[in-house]
Design a protein around this motif. Structure first.
Motif, mmCIF file in Angstrom:
data_model
loop_
_atom_site.group_PDB
_atom_site.id
_atom_site.type_symbol
_atom_site.label_atom_id
_atom_site.label_comp_id
_atom_site.label_asym_id
_atom_site.label_seq_id
_atom_site.Cartn_x
_atom_site.Cartn_y
_atom_site.Cartn_z
ATOM 1 N N ILE A 1 42.680 42.454 40.097
ATOM 2 C CA ILE A 1 41.765 42.065 41.302
ATOM 3 C C ILE A 1 40.711 43.104 41.858
ATOM 4 O O ILE A 1 41.750 44.134 42.091
ATOM 5 C CB ILE A 1 42.612 41.123 42.359
ATOM 6 C CG1 ILE A 1 43.294 39.770 41.895
ATOM 7 C CG2 ILE A 1 41.775 41.000 43.604
ATOM 8 C CD1 ILE A 1 44.056 39.218 42.561
ATOM 9 N N SER B 1 50.990 38.327 41.032
ATOM 10 C CA SER B 1 49.787 37.605 40.321
ATOM 11 C C SER B 1 49.041 36.581 41.316
ATOM 12 O O SER B 1 49.825 35.840 41.910
ATOM 13 C CB SER B 1 49.937 37.019 38.894
ATOM 14 O OG SER B 1 49.090 36.209 38.656
ATOM 15 N N GLU B 2 47.692 36.294 41.228
ATOM 16 C CA GLU B 2 47.045 35.556 41.839
ATOM 17 C C GLU B 2 47.713 34.312 41.705
ATOM 18 O O GLU B 2 47.419 33.202 42.432
ATOM 19 C CB GLU B 2 45.622 35.665 41.892
ATOM 20 C CG GLU B 2 44.852 34.662 42.530
ATOM 21 C CD GLU B 2 43.203 35.080 42.221
ATOM 22 O OE1 GLU B 2 42.577 35.123 43.406
ATOM 23 O OE2 GLU B 2 42.697 34.694 41.153
ATOM 24 N N ASN B 3 47.935 33.735 40.464
ATOM 25 C CA ASN B 3 48.356 32.435 40.129
ATOM 26 C C ASN B 3 49.611 32.334 39.615
ATOM 27 O O ASN B 3 50.118 31.476 38.936
ATOM 28 C CB ASN B 3 47.452 31.934 39.106
ATOM 29 C CG ASN B 3 47.308 33.000 37.834
ATOM 30 O OD1 ASN B 3 47.641 34.139 37.966
ATOM 31 N ND2 ASN B 3 46.336 32.920 36.707
ATOM 32 N N PHE C 1 48.159 39.535 46.492
ATOM 33 C CA PHE C 1 47.687 39.394 44.982
ATOM 34 C C PHE C 1 46.791 40.465 44.470
ATOM 35 O O PHE C 1 45.855 40.686 44.989
ATOM 36 C CB PHE C 1 46.775 38.128 45.041
ATOM 37 C CG PHE C 1 47.469 36.773 45.305
ATOM 38 C CD1 PHE C 1 48.919 36.645 45.142
ATOM 39 C CD2 PHE C 1 47.107 36.055 46.329
ATOM 40 C CE1 PHE C 1 49.494 35.494 45.464
ATOM 41 C CE2 PHE C 1 47.434 34.924 46.800
ATOM 42 C CZ PHE C 1 48.991 34.717 46.292
ATOM 43 N N ARG D 1 45.515 38.999 38.092
ATOM 44 C CA ARG D 1 45.453 37.446 37.851
ATOM 45 C C ARG D 1 45.711 37.315 36.233
ATOM 46 O O ARG D 1 45.633 38.362 35.646
ATOM 47 C CB ARG D 1 44.386 36.606 38.149
ATOM 48 C CG ARG D 1 43.100 37.365 37.490
ATOM 49 C CD ARG D 1 41.913 36.572 38.083
ATOM 50 N NE ARG D 1 41.699 36.289 39.375
ATOM 51 C CZ ARG D 1 40.678 37.331 39.982
ATOM 52 N NH1 ARG D 1 40.078 38.037 39.363
ATOM 53 N NH2 ARG D 1 40.556 37.178 41.345
ATOM 54 N N SER E 1 52.976 31.560 33.014
ATOM 55 C CA SER E 1 51.627 31.556 32.403
ATOM 56 C C SER E 1 51.686 31.459 31.076
ATOM 57 O O SER E 1 50.787 31.053 30.321
ATOM 58 C CB SER E 1 50.924 32.859 32.976
ATOM 59 O OG SER E 1 50.939 32.839 34.325
#
Length: 265
Positions: free
Chosen positions: A54, A151-153, A174, A177, A201
């Protein structure tokens, strides 16, 4: 091609080929290769996800002042990489008194790439589980302000819930990602007896590439509670789970499974 569905009543095929959804180890001394030699199996390595850092301008929007926190929780080497990347790019000086709490000894030792390990306060869980890490944090949590870079997600809700329930002051910045890799050539051209996942993920990437994927007898391994949960929520049968007290790593869990399979012959 993807493995065809096994006929009812047919015997389960022997383990010959295993897919590890991570990059190939840099060292030939990796325990994965010893495992392959010992049990006569072929190992393929291919990451199902890739990471994207990021940018600092996006990190600043989170309004988290890293310098105000006294302890950092790391659950992966990726988190360490991006934490220190952000600090370097933003010219943030991390205090020498900062404490680091890591999920495993391997993650803790990776800190040597960025800090003078012996002069810092580094802690890690005994068996690679969140619980063992919580036991260590619990001994040192008084007056600490925790950062949990993730992680962002993807973040470990068990860690967040523990910090909340123990009334810890914390933030979850975050810093990167995860993005699904194109794995169509890898999965489309081979049949695997076992596929090992390490992140939710990675499971998502499988279905991003093959929305109608059917397990059809392929054994599935998962490292971490969140990964195991993602496997089961995707409707897949989980055969190999780590970390556990008797299997702190995926290699150890695979060995136990292969050992049991060998005894069935």
């Amino acid at each position: 091609m993807l493995k065809n569905e096994a006929k009812k009543g047919a015997s389960v095929a022997p383990i010959k080929k295993i897919l590890i959804t991570q990059p190939r180890p840099e060292s030939d001394k990796s325990p994965y290769f010893e495992l392959a030699r010992k049990y006569g199996v072929a190992l393929d390595f291919h990451p199902f996800i890739k990471l994207e850092g990021i940018p600092c301008k996006d990190f600043r929007k989170q309004k988290i002042d890293i310098a105000q926190y006294t302890a950092v929780i790391f659950t992966s080497r990726n988190a360490i990489d991006h934490f220190f990347r952000i600090c370097e790019e933003m010219k943030i000086s991390v205090s020498q008194d900062t404490k680091y709490f890591c999920i495993t000894e391997a993650v803790a030792l990776y800190l040597q790439k960025f800090i003078l390990y012996r002069k810092r306060k580094v802690f890690y869980g005994a068996d690679g589980t969140n619980k063992s890490m919580f036991d260590v944090i619990n001994k040192h949590k008084e007056n600490e302000r925790f950062l949990y870079p993730c992680s962002e997600n993807q973040q470990d809700n068990e860690i967040v819930n523990w910090l909340k329930s123990h009334k810890c002051e914390f933030a979850t910045p975050f810093m990167y990602r995860t993005i699904s890799n194109d794995i169509k050539q890898v999965m489309g051209g081979h049949e695997y007896d076992i596929i090992c996942f390490f992140t939710p993920s990675g499971v998502k990437s499988l279905f991003d590439n093959f929305p109608t994927y059917q397990q059809n007898g392929t054994r599935i391994g998962a490292f971490g509670n969140n990964t195991s949960k993602a496997v089961e929520e995707a409707g897949l049968k989980l055969d190999i789970k780590a970390p556990l007290p008797q299997a702190p790593s995926m290699v150890a869990a695979l060995e136990q499974f292969l050992q049991a399979e060998t005894k069935k012959k």
